[in-house]
Design an enzyme around this catalytic site. Structure first.
Site, mmCIF file in Angstrom:
data_model
loop_
_atom_site.group_PDB
_atom_site.id
_atom_site.type_symbol
_atom_site.label_atom_id
_atom_site.label_comp_id
_atom_site.label_asym_id
_atom_site.label_seq_id
_atom_site.Cartn_x
_atom_site.Cartn_y
_atom_site.Cartn_z
ATOM 1 C CB ILE A 89 11.243 30.138 -8.380
ATOM 2 C CG1 ILE A 89 12.039 31.061 -9.095
ATOM 3 C CG2 ILE A 89 12.285 29.432 -7.417
ATOM 4 C CD1 ILE A 89 12.221 32.432 -8.555
ATOM 5 C CB SER A 90 9.670 26.727 -5.660
ATOM 6 O OG SER A 90 9.325 25.703 -4.954
ATOM 7 C CB ALA A 91 5.028 27.009 -4.510
ATOM 8 N N GLY A 93 5.565 28.229 -9.741
ATOM 9 C CA GLY A 93 5.530 27.823 -11.130
ATOM 10 C C GLY A 93 4.036 27.742 -11.860
ATOM 11 C CG HIS A 252 13.341 23.001 -4.145
ATOM 12 N ND1 HIS A 252 12.503 22.647 -5.052
ATOM 13 C CD2 HIS A 252 12.655 24.099 -3.752
ATOM 14 C CE1 HIS A 252 11.524 23.430 -5.485
ATOM 15 N NE2 HIS A 252 11.473 24.370 -4.222
#
Length: 279
Positions: A89-91, A93, A252
């Site tokens: 998820i998000s950062a 990744g 997001h």
């Protein structure tokens, strides 16, 4: 807390069945379960470690996505779990990508949700400099204390403000359910030493080409935090990947609200496609 051969890790564990390793995004930790909404806990065992620098997982010696991935493999070894589905998820990744590329025998499938997959914040841009200041480990507690106070005092206003940060979707109608979900998630958020470390990271583009497991990429075209170009980049570089570019109004934050049912349906279809029993 659990001690592995590579150090201490904070984690949460729930459910039973096929193991899924959730690699959370920025400001999150093992207590954040918003992205597990709708999962069948009788079918899936959900493992959520705090990434290095978040929660109580130390950052020392694990500053890079690669070393964080190695730490999570050590966690799986300690828990005696052989293979997992990785959900980045998000950062988170970058770490998810390193897991799939460097430990192919341990990752059955890869799911990327609003994920960072290439260079993210430009160090010359204002947003990077602001993030460095307000989420610095010496002051992040104050920044989040203010967020928590406003979210408690005026949750509707906080939701509107956060929507503009997360999404480029205009004139969105925000429901009370969404306000509540966001407020509950924000209560668990802290940056600790993790976020300022995240925004200085990156990944070798060649890593994506090494991934061979089936990969699902989900992103909103209205994502204002991580550009949809990250999803397009991952789809281009990763073999056996499928990309779903969504019209999700929360951008997001794909897990918020009823629009998440579309996301969950796509994920379930991907997982039900030849998923083996846990090993």
């Amino acid at each position: 807390m659990i001690h592995t051969k590579l150090g201490w890790v904070e984690y949460s564990l729930s459910g039973e069945g096929i193991p899924v390793l959730f690699v959370h995004g920025g400001h999150s930790n093992s207590r954040d379960t918003l992205f597990q909404k709708g999962w069948d806990k009788k079918k899936y065992q959900m493992i959520t470690p705090s990434r290095p620098g978040y929660g109580r997982t130390p950052l020392e010696n694990h500053q890079t996505p690669k070393s964080a991935a190695d730490l999570f493999i050590a966690l799986l070894d300690t828990l005696k779990i052989n293979q997992v589905i990785v959900y980045g998820i998000s950062a988170g990744g970058w770490t998810a990508l390193q897991l799939a590329a460097n430990h192919p025998d341990r990752v059955k499938k890869l799911i990327l949700v609003s994920a960072v997959t290439t260079n993210w914040l430009d160090k010359k841009e204002k947003i990077y400099k602001i993030a460095k200041r307000i989420f610095h480990p010496k002051v992040e507690w104050l920044s989040w204390g203010l967020v928590h106070f406003i979210a408690s005092a005026t949750p509707g206003l906080m939701a509107k403000n956060f929507h503009t940060e997360f999404s480029s979707y205009k004139d969105a109608k925000i429901t009370q359910e969404e306000v509540g979900e966001l407020g509950n998630a924000l209560k668990k958020y802290r940056s600790k030493t993790g976020f300022v470390n995240d925004i200085d990271q990156g990944i070798d583009p060649a890593i994506l080409k090494q991934i061979r497991c089936p990969t699902l990429i989900l992103h909103s075209r209205y994502d204002a935090s991580v550009s949809p170009t990250h999803a397009e980049h991952a789809h281009k570089e990763i073999q056996h990947s499928q990309l779903h570019m969504l019209e999700n109004k929360w951008g997001h934050m794909l897990c918020l609200g009823n629009d998440y049912q579309e996301v969950l349906g796509i994920i379930n279809g991907f997982l039900d496609d030849h998923v083996d029993r846990p090993t």
